[in-house]
Design a protein around this motif. Sequence first.
Motif, PDB file in Angstrom:
ATOM      1  N   PRO A   8       0.728  -1.329   0.149  1.00 32.63           N
ATOM      2  CA  PRO A   8      -0.008  -0.066  -0.144  1.00 32.63           C
ATOM      3  C   PRO A   8       0.789   1.228  -0.076  1.00 32.63           C
ATOM      4  N   GLU A   9       1.797   1.210   0.820  1.00 32.38           N
ATOM      5  CA  GLU A   9       3.017   2.427   0.849  1.00 32.38           C
ATOM      6  C   GLU A   9       3.281   2.619  -0.602  1.00 32.38           C
ATOM      7  N   GLU A  10       3.629   1.723  -1.235  1.00 32.32           N
ATOM      8  CA  GLU A  10       4.304   1.978  -2.774  1.00 32.32           C
ATOM      9  C   GLU A  10       3.267   2.426  -3.573  1.00 32.32           C
ATOM     10  N   LEU A  11       1.947   1.955  -3.439  1.00 31.18           N
ATOM     11  CA  LEU A  11       1.019   2.538  -4.492  1.00 31.18           C
ATOM     12  C   LEU A  11       0.729   4.116  -4.253  1.00 31.18           C
ATOM     13  N   VAL A  12       0.877   4.679  -2.860  1.00 28.22           N
ATOM     14  CA  VAL A  12       0.722   5.820  -2.556  1.00 28.22           C
ATOM     15  C   VAL A  12       2.007   6.747  -3.150  1.00 28.22           C
ATOM     16  N   GLU A  13       3.119   6.080  -3.045  1.00 27.34           N
ATOM     17  CA  GLU A  13       4.198   6.576  -3.679  1.00 27.34           C
ATOM     18  C   GLU A  13       4.301   6.733  -5.202  1.00 27.34           C
ATOM     19  N   LYS A  18      -3.767   8.587  -1.870  1.00 28.56           N
ATOM     20  CA  LYS A  18      -4.011   7.909  -0.918  1.00 28.56           C
ATOM     21  C   LYS A  18      -5.347   7.050  -0.973  1.00 28.56           C
ATOM     22  N   ARG A  19      -6.348   7.548  -1.624  1.00 24.23           N
ATOM     23  CA  ARG A  19      -7.586   6.819  -1.751  1.00 24.23           C
ATOM     24  C   ARG A  19      -7.738   5.918  -3.160  1.00 24.23           C
ATOM     25  N   GLY A  20      -8.099   4.811  -2.660  1.00 25.01           N
ATOM     26  CA  GLY A  20      -8.236   3.780  -4.024  1.00 25.01           C
ATOM     27  C   GLY A  20      -8.701   4.182  -5.092  1.00 25.01           C
ATOM     28  N   LYS A  21      -9.921   4.897  -5.057  1.00 22.74           N
ATOM     29  CA  LYS A  21     -10.444   5.326  -6.316  1.00 22.74           C
ATOM     30  C   LYS A  21      -9.401   6.325  -7.106  1.00 22.74           C
ATOM     31  N   ARG A  33      -2.083  -1.679 -15.228  1.00 20.55           N
ATOM     32  CA  ARG A  33      -3.061  -2.402 -14.976  1.00 20.55           C
ATOM     33  C   ARG A  33      -3.310  -2.922 -13.553  1.00 20.55           C
ATOM     34  N   TRP A  34      -4.501  -2.849 -12.935  1.00 16.81           N
ATOM     35  CA  TRP A  34      -4.675  -3.389 -11.702  1.00 16.81           C
ATOM     36  C   TRP A  34      -5.990  -4.115 -11.366  1.00 16.81           C
ATOM     37  N   LYS A  35      -6.069  -4.681 -10.228  1.00 18.96           N
ATOM     38  CA  LYS A  35      -7.501  -5.381  -9.879  1.00 18.96           C
ATOM     39  C   LYS A  35      -7.724  -5.016  -8.530  1.00 18.96           C
ATOM     40  N   VAL A  36      -9.111  -5.215  -8.063  1.00 13.87           N
ATOM     41  CA  VAL A  36      -9.420  -4.949  -6.852  1.00 13.87           C
ATOM     42  C   VAL A  36      -9.819  -6.263  -6.097  1.00 13.87           C
ATOM     43  N   GLU A  41      -9.041  -3.731  -1.961  1.00 18.95           N
ATOM     44  CA  GLU A  41      -7.862  -3.190  -1.959  1.00 18.95           C
ATOM     45  C   GLU A  41      -7.241  -3.377  -3.504  1.00 18.95           C
ATOM     46  N   THR A  42      -6.597  -1.973  -3.852  1.00 20.40           N
ATOM     47  CA  THR A  42      -6.050  -2.131  -5.271  1.00 20.40           C
ATOM     48  C   THR A  42      -4.783  -3.015  -5.164  1.00 20.40           C
ATOM     49  N   LEU A  43      -4.731  -3.854  -6.123  1.00 21.32           N
ATOM     50  CA  LEU A  43      -3.650  -4.728  -6.261  1.00 21.32           C
ATOM     51  C   LEU A  43      -2.971  -4.476  -7.753  1.00 21.32           C
TER      52      LEU A  43
END
Length: 77
Positions: A8-13, A18-21, A33-36, A41-43
């Motif tokens: 999750p911290e890497e996604l923020v960076e 910070k918000r998933g959407k 590409r991503w999946k939920v 949670e966003t993967l």
Amino acid sequence: MPALFLAPEELVELTGRKRGKEQREALDTMGIRWKVNAAGETLVGRRHVEEVFCGAEAQTSSDRKKPNLEALDRKAS
């Protein structure tokens, strides 16, 4: 061995969000590409991010599969 998905911290960076959407919108803009998952949670796959940023050559030679062209030549004969 590194984790399969970004933390999750890497996604923020990566996205600056910070918000998933908002993260998913940023990922779409970057062509990532991503999946939920079931927990909402966003993967994001680590390898995919490396390929987007570094190009397809980010794979090591041992990761690449090459066809056995000799097998095709024998069948054609």
